[in-house]
Design an enzyme around this catalytic site. Sequence first.
Site, PDB file in Angstrom:
ATOM      1  N   HIS A   1      -5.648   0.384  -4.295  1.00 32.47           N
ATOM      2  CA  HIS A   1      -5.315   0.779  -2.921  1.00 32.47           C
ATOM      3  C   HIS A   1      -5.830  -0.313  -1.989  1.00 32.47           C
ATOM      4  O   HIS A   1      -7.035  -0.432  -1.767  1.00 32.47           O
ATOM      5  CB  HIS A   1      -5.985   2.140  -2.644  1.00 32.47           C
ATOM      6  CG  HIS A   1      -5.821   2.651  -1.253  1.00 32.47           C
ATOM      7  ND1 HIS A   1      -6.563   3.691  -0.749  1.00 32.47           N
ATOM      8  CD2 HIS A   1      -4.993   2.272  -0.246  1.00 32.47           C
ATOM      9  CE1 HIS A   1      -6.206   3.920   0.498  1.00 32.47           C
ATOM     10  NE2 HIS A   1      -5.261   3.067   0.840  1.00 32.47           N
TER      11      HIS A   1
ATOM     12  N   GLY B   1     -11.425   3.947   5.033  1.00 31.05           N
ATOM     13  CA  GLY B   1     -12.590   3.082   5.229  1.00 31.05           C
ATOM     14  C   GLY B   1     -13.855   3.595   4.560  1.00 31.05           C
ATOM     15  O   GLY B   1     -14.698   2.810   4.162  1.00 31.05           O
ATOM     16  N   PHE B   2     -13.970   4.900   4.428  1.00 33.50           N
ATOM     17  CA  PHE B   2     -15.217   5.471   3.905  1.00 33.50           C
ATOM     18  C   PHE B   2     -14.934   6.689   3.047  1.00 33.50           C
ATOM     19  O   PHE B   2     -13.952   7.411   3.283  1.00 33.50           O
ATOM     20  CB  PHE B   2     -16.139   5.894   5.055  1.00 33.50           C
ATOM     21  CG  PHE B   2     -16.469   4.752   5.977  1.00 33.50           C
ATOM     22  CD1 PHE B   2     -17.476   3.845   5.647  1.00 33.50           C
ATOM     23  CD2 PHE B   2     -15.746   4.562   7.146  1.00 33.50           C
ATOM     24  CE1 PHE B   2     -17.755   2.767   6.483  1.00 33.50           C
ATOM     25  CE2 PHE B   2     -16.025   3.485   7.990  1.00 33.50           C
ATOM     26  CZ  PHE B   2     -17.028   2.581   7.649  1.00 33.50           C
ATOM     27  N   GLY B   3     -15.836   6.918   2.100  1.00 34.67           N
ATOM     28  CA  GLY B   3     -15.780   8.145   1.324  1.00 34.67           C
ATOM     29  C   GLY B   3     -16.498   9.250   2.080  1.00 34.67           C
ATOM     30  O   GLY B   3     -17.186   8.993   3.084  1.00 34.67           O
ATOM     31  N   GLY B   4     -16.330  10.467   1.612  1.00 36.82           N
ATOM     32  CA  GLY B   4     -17.104  11.593   2.140  1.00 36.82           C
ATOM     33  C   GLY B   4     -16.706  12.081   3.521  1.00 36.82           C
ATOM     34  O   GLY B   4     -17.498  12.742   4.186  1.00 36.82           O
TER      35      GLY B   4
ATOM     36  N   MET C   1      -6.632  -1.724   1.331  1.00 37.16           N
ATOM     37  CA  MET C   1      -6.859  -1.460   2.763  1.00 37.16           C
ATOM     38  C   MET C   1      -7.219  -2.792   3.397  1.00 37.16           C
ATOM     39  O   MET C   1      -8.354  -3.038   3.805  1.00 37.16           O
ATOM     40  CB  MET C   1      -7.974  -0.418   2.915  1.00 37.16           C
ATOM     41  CG  MET C   1      -7.486   0.994   2.627  1.00 37.16           C
ATOM     42  SD  MET C   1      -8.851   2.109   2.246  1.00 37.16           S
ATOM     43  CE  MET C   1      -9.065   1.744   0.528  1.00 37.16           C
TER      44      MET C   1
ATOM     45  N   MET D   1     -11.206  -3.056   0.375  1.00 32.91           N
ATOM     46  CA  MET D   1     -11.331  -3.052   1.847  1.00 32.91           C
ATOM     47  C   MET D   1     -11.764  -4.429   2.328  1.00 32.91           C
ATOM     48  O   MET D   1     -12.589  -5.079   1.682  1.00 32.91           O
ATOM     49  CB  MET D   1     -12.365  -2.015   2.279  1.00 32.91           C
ATOM     50  CG  MET D   1     -12.055  -0.617   1.794  1.00 32.91           C
ATOM     51  SD  MET D   1     -13.254   0.549   2.446  1.00 32.91           S
ATOM     52  CE  MET D   1     -12.771   2.040   1.578  1.00 32.91           C
TER      53      MET D   1
ATOM     54  N   ASP E   1      -5.140  11.122  -0.490  1.00 39.10           N
ATOM     55  CA  ASP E   1      -6.423  10.438  -0.585  1.00 39.10           C
ATOM     56  C   ASP E   1      -7.307  10.753   0.626  1.00 39.10           C
ATOM     57  O   ASP E   1      -6.952  10.436   1.763  1.00 39.10           O
ATOM     58  CB  ASP E   1      -6.124   8.923  -0.651  1.00 39.10           C
ATOM     59  CG  ASP E   1      -7.356   8.074  -0.901  1.00 39.10           C
ATOM     60  OD1 ASP E   1      -8.455   8.630  -1.093  1.00 39.10           O
ATOM     61  OD2 ASP E   1      -7.202   6.833  -0.918  1.00 39.10           O
ATOM     62  N   GLY E   2      -8.449  11.366   0.339  1.00 32.73           N
ATOM     63  CA  GLY E   2      -9.441  11.601   1.384  1.00 32.73           C
ATOM     64  C   GLY E   2      -9.790  13.061   1.567  1.00 32.73           C
ATOM     65  O   GLY E   2      -8.910  13.887   1.827  1.00 32.73           O
ATOM     66  N   GLY E   3     -11.053  13.381   1.374  1.00 33.90           N
ATOM     67  CA  GLY E   3     -11.519  14.755   1.610  1.00 33.90           C
ATOM     68  C   GLY E   3     -10.978  15.771   0.621  1.00 33.90           C
ATOM     69  O   GLY E   3     -10.940  16.969   0.924  1.00 33.90           O
TER      70      GLY E   3
ATOM     71  N   HIS F   1      -8.777   4.974  -9.373  1.00 35.73           N
ATOM     72  CA  HIS F   1      -8.340   4.556  -8.031  1.00 35.73           C
ATOM     73  C   HIS F   1      -9.358   3.530  -7.514  1.00 35.73           C
ATOM     74  O   HIS F   1     -10.556   3.806  -7.457  1.00 35.73           O
ATOM     75  CB  HIS F   1      -8.280   5.791  -7.134  1.00 35.73           C
ATOM     76  CG  HIS F   1      -7.783   5.535  -5.754  1.00 35.73           C
ATOM     77  ND1 HIS F   1      -6.441   5.486  -5.436  1.00 35.73           N
ATOM     78  CD2 HIS F   1      -8.447   5.313  -4.594  1.00 35.73           C
ATOM     79  CE1 HIS F   1      -6.303   5.257  -4.139  1.00 35.73           C
ATOM     80  NE2 HIS F   1      -7.500   5.142  -3.606  1.00 35.73           N
TER      81      HIS F   1
ATOM     82  N   SER G   1     -16.098  11.423  -3.490  1.00 34.00           N
ATOM     83  CA  SER G   1     -17.396  12.096  -3.337  1.00 34.00           C
ATOM     84  C   SER G   1     -17.446  13.473  -3.998  1.00 34.00           C
ATOM     85  O   SER G   1     -18.526  13.953  -4.327  1.00 34.00           O
ATOM     86  CB  SER G   1     -17.775  12.191  -1.857  1.00 34.00           C
ATOM     87  OG  SER G   1     -16.731  12.765  -1.122  1.00 34.00           O
TER      88      SER G   1
ATOM     89  N   MET H   1      -2.724   9.440   3.432  1.00 31.71           N
ATOM     90  CA  MET H   1      -4.156   9.449   3.746  1.00 31.71           C
ATOM     91  C   MET H   1      -4.492  10.746   4.489  1.00 31.71           C
ATOM     92  O   MET H   1      -3.877  11.068   5.512  1.00 31.71           O
ATOM     93  CB  MET H   1      -4.532   8.254   4.627  1.00 31.71           C
ATOM     94  CG  MET H   1      -4.407   6.895   3.959  1.00 31.71           C
ATOM     95  SD  MET H   1      -5.277   6.728   2.392  1.00 31.71           S
ATOM     96  CE  MET H   1      -6.978   7.058   2.868  1.00 31.71           C
TER      97      MET H   1
ATOM     98  N   ASP I   1     -10.488   1.111  -4.476  1.00 34.01           N
ATOM     99  CA  ASP I   1     -10.334   0.912  -3.035  1.00 34.01           C
ATOM    100  C   ASP I   1     -10.773  -0.482  -2.610  1.00 34.01           C
ATOM    101  O   ASP I   1     -11.962  -0.792  -2.624  1.00 34.01           O
ATOM    102  CB  ASP I   1     -11.168   1.956  -2.281  1.00 34.01           C
ATOM    103  CG  ASP I   1     -10.542   3.329  -2.366  1.00 34.01           C
ATOM    104  OD1 ASP I   1      -9.391   3.479  -1.948  1.00 34.01           O
ATOM    105  OD2 ASP I   1     -11.217   4.252  -2.867  1.00 34.01           O
TER     106      ASP I   1
ATOM    107  N   SER J   1     -11.908   8.089  -7.527  1.00 34.40           N
ATOM    108  CA  SER J   1     -11.983   6.915  -6.667  1.00 34.40           C
ATOM    109  C   SER J   1     -13.329   6.231  -6.875  1.00 34.40           C
ATOM    110  O   SER J   1     -14.381   6.804  -6.581  1.00 34.40           O
ATOM    111  CB  SER J   1     -11.827   7.322  -5.205  1.00 34.40           C
ATOM    112  OG  SER J   1     -12.175   6.225  -4.395  1.00 34.40           O
TER     113      SER J   1
HETATM  114  C1  DX5 Z   1     -11.033   6.106   1.788  1.00 34.40           C
HETATM  115  C2  DX5 Z   1     -10.574   5.751   0.388  1.00 34.40           C
HETATM  116  C3  DX5 Z   1     -10.682   6.850  -0.564  1.00 34.40           C
HETATM  117  C4  DX5 Z   1     -12.072   7.396  -0.739  1.00 34.40           C
HETATM  118  C5  DX5 Z   1     -11.948   8.876  -0.748  1.00 34.40           C
HETATM  119  O1  DX5 Z   1     -10.634   5.179   2.687  1.00 34.40           O
HETATM  120  O2  DX5 Z   1      -9.250   5.290   0.389  1.00 34.40           O
HETATM  121  O3  DX5 Z   1     -10.083   6.559  -1.826  1.00 34.40           O
HETATM  122  O4  DX5 Z   1     -12.745   6.985  -1.899  1.00 34.40           O
HETATM  123  O5  DX5 Z   1     -13.211   9.411  -0.750  1.00 34.40           O
HETATM  124  P1  DX5 Z   1     -13.484  10.966  -0.649  1.00 34.40           P
HETATM  125  O6  DX5 Z   1     -12.803  11.598  -1.841  1.00 34.40           O
HETATM  126  O7  DX5 Z   1     -14.963  11.038  -0.704  1.00 34.40           O
HETATM  127  O8  DX5 Z   1     -12.909  11.423   0.640  1.00 34.40           O
HETATM  128 ZN    ZN Z   2      -8.169   5.095  -1.590  1.00 37.86          ZN
END
Ligand code: DX5
Ligand code: ZN
Length: 224
Positions: free
Chosen positions: A72, A148-151, A74, A43, A181-183, A39, A204, A143, A41, A14
Amino acid sequence: MTRPSETQIHIAPSLLSADFMHLEDDVKRCVAAESTVLHCDVMDGHFVPNLTFGPPVISQLRRITKLELDVHLMIETPERSIDQYASAGADAITVHAEVSPHLHRTLARIKELGCKAGVALNPSTPIASIEHVLSLCDIVLIMSVNPGFGGQKFIPIALEKLASLRVLQQSGRGDFMLSVDGGVDVTTAPLVVEAGAERLVAGSALFGSDFAGNMQRLRQAAGC
Ligand code: DX5
Ligand code: ZN
């Protein structure tokens, strides 16, 4: 749950966690690590409380890579801009069910534009909301964080949803790829694979120092 032996598991980096000042270098890292997909993102600061990039960045990415661009969205009212993302060079466009009242029409339009059509579900959105459009989906994106955010920390409810979608997939309710997607990291990757995920989006856990080593460890954890 048995997994058909032909199922391919892959990691989708991502770009949200990439270095936006040196995006091309990070794309090269993905290519060197034999990634097949990026990927992306998008937003809008409305549907999610963060802003990233739009069609101009997708077309710049298209100029420098042949990798699949998995976009993706959002964003609110995604149907207004899917044509622009397709023209910019997206290979797959995923919209959120929560902001797509005419999901059937939107998915059909994405396919008409020659892209893979994807639908994403937030952690709180039930699978029932997409049950009747599964036949139009090439990708279902579960999801495992609030977008909205990574990490962010992985939300385990995603595992139940992946497993239920796996059952629908196996009973012939659609020919879609299951993405999460996510974590996603070395701890959660085996869990999502066990639950049925085929595409593991990770930001991340990959970017930062030692992309190649991180990719290797994540692939090992995912068994791919
Ligand atoms: C979050 C994004 C993800 C994000 C995942 O809203 O859609 O694609 O980059 O980040 P990690 O892998 O750090 O959770
Ligand atoms: Zn994503």
